[in-house]
Design an enzyme around this catalytic site. Structure first.
Site, PDB file in Angstrom:
ATOM      1  N   GLY A 139     -14.081  -7.423  57.548  1.00  0.00           N
ATOM      2  CA  GLY A 139     -14.615  -6.912  58.797  1.00  0.00           C
ATOM      3  C   GLY A 139     -13.489  -6.579  59.737  1.00  0.00           C
ATOM      4  O   GLY A 139     -12.388  -7.113  59.601  1.00  0.00           O
ATOM      5  N   ASP A 166     -18.905 -16.350  73.221  1.00  0.00           N
ATOM      6  CA  ASP A 166     -17.674 -17.019  72.787  1.00  0.00           C
ATOM      7  C   ASP A 166     -17.416 -16.889  71.293  1.00  0.00           C
ATOM      8  O   ASP A 166     -16.649 -17.649  70.720  1.00  0.00           O
ATOM      9  CB  ASP A 166     -17.745 -18.507  73.153  1.00  0.00           C
ATOM     10  N   GLU A 224      -5.791 -11.891  50.377  1.00  0.00           N
ATOM     11  CA  GLU A 224      -6.315 -12.055  49.031  1.00  0.00           C
ATOM     12  C   GLU A 224      -7.785 -11.712  49.070  1.00  0.00           C
ATOM     13  O   GLU A 224      -8.365 -11.562  50.144  1.00  0.00           O
ATOM     14  CB  GLU A 224      -6.162 -13.510  48.561  1.00  0.00           C
TER      15      GLU A 224
END
Lengths: 252, 252
Positions: free
Chosen positions: B69, B107, B138
């Site tokens: 992501g 948060d 990895e």
DNA sequence: CCAAAAGTGTTCATTCTACACCCATGG
DNA sequence: CCATGGGTGTAGAATGAACACTTTTGG
């Protein structure tokens, strides 16, 4: 996300161009998004499914019909914002809202890059009394069947919410939120027929619903009807919880 | 969103405080969000459902396992970003991805206000060969049953994606994306059993699937098996389209 | 007594479930 | 010839769809 490769100098390696190479980009360059919420509030009245809309009293799209929606504060959780915004614009509070989808097209908002979160809710119109507030100029309950074009990409947001809801309403007993506490089985049937644009056989419908044993049979009947009054029922939420924890699943 | 009450002076009326009053807030104050995408890529191999993870080579959570992501560029559509990010970190491209949910807790990201979009995809592990790229250190295919804690709120994102997918896989023939072009019915059954953590009666399963008439029966059989080889089938996508446009719906 | 909707029962067809059984192949 | 999974058939239960019929109310 995740991948924030924040270096000491506050730069981030990214390949903005299509040459495959990485460039150092100031981290702040990534923090330019606005986030908003749009509320798709469905209501039910006169055997019809309706949608709560406002007339926008603020640019852009001033004067157009739109979903109640606004920008999220930088220090505010999105779910909190959804409730806050709906309350600010319509006065409605204390309702259950759930995410639908995210809309993030680059050009969807004329004022800048704003990605919006669709939220939906279901209410019994008779139990709420929304009024235009904040920058909302007017407020409408619009019949879903006669929906006009809306501001922004709100037409799409409504369409998606409806589709998600139709799926959901078949598999979870959320339809009851649109009815008064006490209702007749024919009311329930009309509701589902409005929702799913489909008709059901009366006998089979009531056999199916009653076999689920998630309704309380009350000692009351309809009144002010010019025919044999129907028995009233209420939804037994705790019984539903209990049954569904044992593997039962509502399916209409 | 929507409600952008942008005035001439670039201010916006909002009530940041809880006193109910409105304050003029600089418009730019609302445009401080970062937006990211996290990809939940499910794979299937050895009758097991697996998840593609990377070891993060960038702060925060450097060294931890996480979903592939990253941040979305300010001028990039979110769906485009999802594909771009997955390709940058794993090399995988040309796959179908779909939104799950949005995660927007204030948060949730240590570097600032970042809301993330979950995307999921299903692939046949044998047909792709992902390798760690970009800042991914990895790359792992992890058995879903033995999932450890992940960086950020990624554990939650995976859990939600799995739940959404399990619903979806029952009602749409997306399971086939996890299998090779040609497969035996027992392969399909194992796949569904892995996906849904449930077992099916062999006879009933094949009757059900075959009755849908969305498979092509091939003139080939399994080889290298030490028992009677099973007949191979392929998924007939166009036939499925045709049937479902006529009201048929896949339901396992 | 009539209209209108409530409420029930029955029949037939379809689908689901469980389980027994035969078949083909490699070793 | 045996172990292993492929592949099929059937009986009984459960569910679903269609429809006829009775009941209760207001007017």
């Amino acid at each position: 996300m995740s991948g924030s490769r924040k270096t000491e100098e506050n730069f981030y390696n990214a390949h903005f161009n299509n040459d495959g190479a990485y460039y150092k980009i100031p981290f702040s360059r990534f923090f330019q998004f606005g986030v908003s919420v749009d509320c798709v509030v469905f209501g039910y009245e006169d055997s019809k499914l309706k949608l709560l809309l406002i007339k926008r009293g603020a640019e852009p799209y001033k004067g157009d019909w739109a979903l109640p929606g606004d920008l999220v504060y930088p220090n505010e959780d999105i779910e909190v914002a959804a409730l806050r915004i709906l309350k600010d614009l319509t006065g409605i509070e204390n309702l259950f809202m759930e995410q639908t989808m995210v809309y993030g097209k680059v050009d969807r908002h004329p004022a800048g890059r704003v990605i919006t979160n669709g939220y939906y809710s279901l209410i019994d119109i008779a139990q709420y009394n929304p009024t235009a507030a904040g920058w909302a100029q007017e407020l409408f309950w619009v019949d879903l069947k006669s929906l006009q074009h809306l501001a922004f990409d709100h037409t799409q947001i409504v369409a998606d919410a409806l589709k998600i809801l139709q799926e959901k309403v078949r598999r979870q007993p959320i339809g009851f939120e649109l009815l008064p506490q006490k209702f007749a089985l024919s009311d329930l049937q009309s509701l589902y027929e409005a929702f799913l644009s489909e008709t059901f056989d009366k006998a089979n419908f009531r056999k199916k619903i009653l076999s689920m044993k998630i309704l309380n049979e009350l000692d009351e009947v309809q009144n002010n009807v010019s025919h044999r009054p129907g028995r009233l029922y209420s939804f037994n939420a705790s019984r539903y919880q209990q049954l569904s924890s044992k593997g039962f699943s509502f399916e209409l």
